[in-house]
Design a protein around this motif. Sequence first.
Motif, PDB file in Angstrom:
ATOM      1  N   LYS B  95       0.824  -1.223   0.000  1.00 40.42           N
ATOM      2  CA  LYS B  95       0.000   0.000   0.000  1.00 40.42           C
ATOM      3  C   LYS B  95       0.857   1.271   0.000  1.00 40.42           C
ATOM      4  N   LYS B  96       1.883   1.295   0.874  1.00 47.76           N
ATOM      5  CA  LYS B  96       2.664   2.519   1.040  1.00 47.76           C
ATOM      6  C   LYS B  96       3.554   2.832  -0.167  1.00 47.76           C
ATOM      7  N   TRP B  97       3.737   1.832  -1.031  1.00 42.92           N
ATOM      8  CA  TRP B  97       4.583   2.038  -2.200  1.00 42.92           C
ATOM      9  C   TRP B  97       3.830   2.746  -3.333  1.00 42.92           C
ATOM     10  N   GLU B  98       2.495   2.783  -3.252  1.00 43.23           N
ATOM     11  CA  GLU B  98       1.717   3.343  -4.367  1.00 43.23           C
ATOM     12  C   GLU B  98       2.128   4.784  -4.659  1.00 43.23           C
ATOM     13  N   GLY B  99       2.505   5.045  -5.898  1.00 41.94           N
ATOM     14  CA  GLY B  99       2.898   6.390  -6.302  1.00 41.94           C
ATOM     15  C   GLY B  99       4.348   6.740  -6.008  1.00 41.94           C
ATOM     16  N   PHE B 100       5.043   5.888  -5.251  1.00 44.23           N
ATOM     17  CA  PHE B 100       6.430   6.199  -4.861  1.00 44.23           C
ATOM     18  C   PHE B 100       7.403   5.923  -6.024  1.00 44.23           C
ATOM     19  N   GLY B 101       8.268   6.901  -6.303  1.00 43.96           N
ATOM     20  CA  GLY B 101       9.157   6.806  -7.466  1.00 43.96           C
ATOM     21  C   GLY B 101      10.465   6.094  -7.174  1.00 43.96           C
ATOM     22  N   PHE B 102      10.359   4.795  -6.865  1.00 46.01           N
ATOM     23  CA  PHE B 102      11.594   4.064  -6.500  1.00 46.01           C
ATOM     24  C   PHE B 102      12.498   3.834  -7.701  1.00 46.01           C
ATOM     25  N   GLN B 103      11.895   3.829  -8.914  1.00 43.75           N
ATOM     26  CA  GLN B 103      12.725   3.628 -10.104  1.00 43.75           C
ATOM     27  C   GLN B 103      13.726   4.773 -10.236  1.00 43.75           C
ATOM     28  N   LYS B 104      13.227   6.003 -10.098  1.00 45.08           N
ATOM     29  CA  LYS B 104      14.087   7.193 -10.194  1.00 45.08           C
ATOM     30  C   LYS B 104      15.176   7.158  -9.141  1.00 45.08           C
ATOM     31  N   SER B 105      14.748   6.842  -7.900  1.00 48.43           N
ATOM     32  CA  SER B 105      15.681   6.825  -6.786  1.00 48.43           C
ATOM     33  C   SER B 105      16.844   5.866  -7.061  1.00 48.43           C
ATOM     34  N   LEU B 106      16.512   4.668  -7.567  1.00 48.68           N
ATOM     35  CA  LEU B 106      17.558   3.672  -7.809  1.00 48.68           C
ATOM     36  C   LEU B 106      18.418   4.025  -9.028  1.00 48.68           C
ATOM     37  N   SER B 107      17.782   4.539 -10.085  1.00 52.77           N
ATOM     38  CA  SER B 107      18.572   4.822 -11.287  1.00 52.77           C
ATOM     39  C   SER B 107      19.515   6.005 -11.051  1.00 52.77           C
ATOM     40  N   ARG B 108      19.062   6.959 -10.238  1.00 52.10           N
ATOM     41  CA  ARG B 108      19.953   8.071  -9.889  1.00 52.10           C
ATOM     42  C   ARG B 108      21.135   7.589  -9.055  1.00 52.10           C
ATOM     43  N   PHE B 109      20.832   6.737  -8.087  1.00 54.53           N
ATOM     44  CA  PHE B 109      21.860   6.269  -7.152  1.00 54.53           C
ATOM     45  C   PHE B 109      22.924   5.429  -7.864  1.00 54.53           C
ATOM     46  N   PHE B 110      22.455   4.477  -8.701  1.00 55.88           N
ATOM     47  CA  PHE B 110      23.416   3.559  -9.330  1.00 55.88           C
ATOM     48  C   PHE B 110      23.876   4.035 -10.707  1.00 55.88           C
ATOM     49  N   GLN B 111      23.184   5.032 -11.273  1.00 62.01           N
ATOM     50  CA  GLN B 111      23.511   5.520 -12.609  1.00 62.01           C
ATOM     51  C   GLN B 111      23.446   4.417 -13.665  1.00 62.01           C
ATOM     52  N   VAL B 112      22.396   3.569 -13.537  1.00 62.28           N
ATOM     53  CA  VAL B 112      22.138   2.544 -14.562  1.00 62.28           C
ATOM     54  C   VAL B 112      20.631   2.547 -14.857  1.00 62.28           C
ATOM     55  N   PRO B 113      20.238   2.033 -16.029  1.00 60.32           N
ATOM     56  CA  PRO B 113      18.800   1.979 -16.324  1.00 60.32           C
ATOM     57  C   PRO B 113      18.080   1.006 -15.387  1.00 60.32           C
ATOM     58  N   VAL B 114      16.928   1.443 -14.888  1.00 64.70           N
ATOM     59  CA  VAL B 114      16.115   0.602 -14.009  1.00 64.70           C
ATOM     60  C   VAL B 114      14.745   0.403 -14.664  1.00 64.70           C
ATOM     61  N   TYR B 115      14.327  -0.864 -14.802  1.00 65.95           N
ATOM     62  CA  TYR B 115      13.045  -1.170 -15.429  1.00 65.95           C
ATOM     63  C   TYR B 115      12.133  -1.880 -14.434  1.00 65.95           C
ATOM     64  N   VAL B 116      10.846  -1.517 -14.443  1.00 64.20           N
ATOM     65  CA  VAL B 116       9.904  -2.092 -13.478  1.00 64.20           C
ATOM     66  C   VAL B 116       8.766  -2.789 -14.216  1.00 64.20           C
ATOM     67  N   GLU B 117       8.379  -3.965 -13.732  1.00 62.32           N
ATOM     68  CA  GLU B 117       7.239  -4.686 -14.303  1.00 62.32           C
ATOM     69  C   GLU B 117       6.422  -5.321 -13.179  1.00 62.32           C
ATOM     70  N   ASN B 118       5.183  -5.586 -13.460  1.00 60.68           N
ATOM     71  CA  ASN B 118       4.339  -6.414 -12.603  1.00 60.68           C
ATOM     72  C   ASN B 118       4.960  -7.808 -12.495  1.00 60.68           C
ATOM     73  N   ASP B 119       4.815  -8.468 -11.341  1.00 55.73           N
ATOM     74  CA  ASP B 119       5.518  -9.737 -11.122  1.00 55.73           C
ATOM     75  C   ASP B 119       5.064 -10.872 -12.052  1.00 55.73           C
ATOM     76  N   ALA B 120       3.763 -10.938 -12.348  1.00 56.24           N
ATOM     77  CA  ALA B 120       3.301 -12.001 -13.251  1.00 56.24           C
ATOM     78  C   ALA B 120       3.818 -11.743 -14.670  1.00 56.24           C
ATOM     79  N   ASN B 121       3.840 -10.462 -15.077  1.00 56.87           N
ATOM     80  CA  ASN B 121       4.403 -10.118 -16.380  1.00 56.87           C
ATOM     81  C   ASN B 121       5.888 -10.472 -16.430  1.00 56.87           C
ATOM     82  N   ALA B 122       6.599 -10.187 -15.321  1.00 57.68           N
ATOM     83  CA  ALA B 122       8.025 -10.516 -15.268  1.00 57.68           C
ATOM     84  C   ALA B 122       8.223 -12.021 -15.410  1.00 57.68           C
ATOM     85  N   SER B 123       7.369 -12.809 -14.737  1.00 53.31           N
ATOM     86  CA  SER B 123       7.492 -14.269 -14.840  1.00 53.31           C
ATOM     87  C   SER B 123       7.262 -14.726 -16.282  1.00 53.31           C
TER      88      SER B 123
END
Lengths: 324, 324
Positions: B95-123
């Motif tokens: 619930k608390k993750w809704e709307g949170f921009g974790f992709q940006k946070s991680l890509s800025r920190f590591f300076q690499v592309p970060v991609y996000v998918e739904n878990d069933a789609n990822a499977s």
Amino acid sequence: MKKWLIGIDIGGTYIRICLGKLIQKKHGVRHVDRKILSSRKGQEPRRSINEIKVSVNQLLKAHQLHTKMLCGIGIAVAGAIDSEKGIILKSPNLKKWEGFGFQKSLSRFFQVPVYVENDANASALGEKHFGLGRKKKNFLYVTVSTGIGAGLVINGALVRGKAGTAGEMGHMTVQPNGYSCKCGKNGCLEAYASGTAIGNLVKRVLRKEGRSRFWKKFQRAEVTGKMVTQASLKGDRIAIKARKEAAEYLGIGLSSVINLLNPERIILGGGVLEVPQHFWGPMINRIRKESWPTAFKSCQILRSKLGKHVGDWGSFAIILERLS
Amino acid sequence: MKKWLIGIDIGGTYIRICLGKLIQKKHGVRHVDRKILSSRKGQEPRRSINEIKVSVNQLLKAHQLHTKMLCGIGIAVAGAIDSEKGIILKSPNLKKWEGFGFQKSLSRFFQVPVYVENDANASALGEKHFGLGRKKKNFLYVTVSTGIGAGLVINGALVRGKAGTAGEMGHMTVQPNGYSCKCGKNGCLEAYASGTAIGNLVKRVLRKEGRSRFWKKFQRAEVTGKMVTQASLKGDRIAIKARKEAAEYLGIGLSSVINLLNPERIILGGGVLEVPQHFWGPMINRIRKESWPTAFKSCQILRSKLGKHVGDWGSFAIILERLS
């Protein structure tokens, strides 16, 4: 200049042959002329193909055109189609056409490319190029008539499936072990929400309850979906109830598709929805109840604006789809 | 040389962080190392993201790697995902993750592309790149566990839908006005065929019939899908019947998808199918009965071979999908 198109819609009763002209500026097609043949159930396909050849030549001659001016012939047929090979794999209404290579016969004769698609798929392409599917990446066209069929566009492309049978939405199960369907299964959406099903629902009630005022003048066996629509407009209680029940089942089927595919549009065509009263409202309410809220909010549900001529536009769109 | 990958699978209970290495010759990935964090329900996402950052750095350090050697980070999350913006739109377990921009946070920190998918789609992407979906144009991956979810690949591409919710197969209606589902609707596939549903089926019988030998030692509230599987292997009549009933409903749901999409493969994963007895047979029989014969013949139904680690492979596949 190759800017003319021939679209052919082969149904169980009629073969419609249309002549169209590309309008480059609008990325559109002008519907110029049309010829309608009887498809005479059981007639040898060779004979039908010969009649088609004659009619196409008549159309071309009437407009002083030559086959060299055609960019293609698009054919829409009811049934499972191998659109690569251009043959009908399975078609309940055109049994004798199964396996017959009419694509080859026509392309040799006219010396133009001939493309074949299932009719519901062609209608979906019609919506994609000329209707409410324009610029939409994920939508479906659903026809609710004597039967129920669908054409799906996902990620911008038509879904044919492995064996060309994708879109058999009418045979999704909406009521396990329910009413028998003409396909041999039980509980199919088509056995609950098609025009035929609505007629059957009324027949069942009449058998149990006897006839109300409206139905006195008819034999029970005569009842059709169209008659039920008429009766519902005259306030007949049995007819209204049957239409509402069918609408709810259609809503259940559409919700399952919304939950599975999250489309941005569902475009509905076919005779059952021509009169929205006692149908559209209950259907939408049921969809709202049964579908995932985020998916429901992102999906527009609309009546097709191509109306009865969706088949003509579909057969033109088959060609446009290959040209683009 | 950018040939390392970080895959992250964020579930309701655990966060799995995996390190992989591209094997160019085989178009594959070697699974090199893994770290598992607790995702502590209700924890602020910022805190979890910090823990992820620390763990990724630990993994890189342990293998003497630098972020410059990463070709990307792939993240699989349960819920509706906007994979363009990299945010969670809706997630019941996070619930608390809704709307949170974790992709940006991680890509800025590591300076690499970060991609996000739904878990069933990822499977499903995991199956496409590493499993039974390889070289398949039209298939779905369905997980039957405490819940039921699916990832769809059609015409070779993942189906996300308009709002990222495609694949909610667990909420297709298989029994109108049926058992209530935790989503708030009634008659969902998940309420009939998931592990939770199987547990509930047994509970209902025990409430009515009292306890049989196997169930004497348990409190009724304790019954889980796993326990039912165990009981069925010991010949418990109630358990066998519950598993068979669930299998039939899964068969009905899968048939609807087969009729609609005509896929060439359905790949099944998740705990409920780990033991095939009293489940696989009834499921296949029901599919045979409910699906369009041409579509059934063209569709292979198989157990996933990626097993419990489908999530790890899925998170790697998210990256491969973007690279290709």
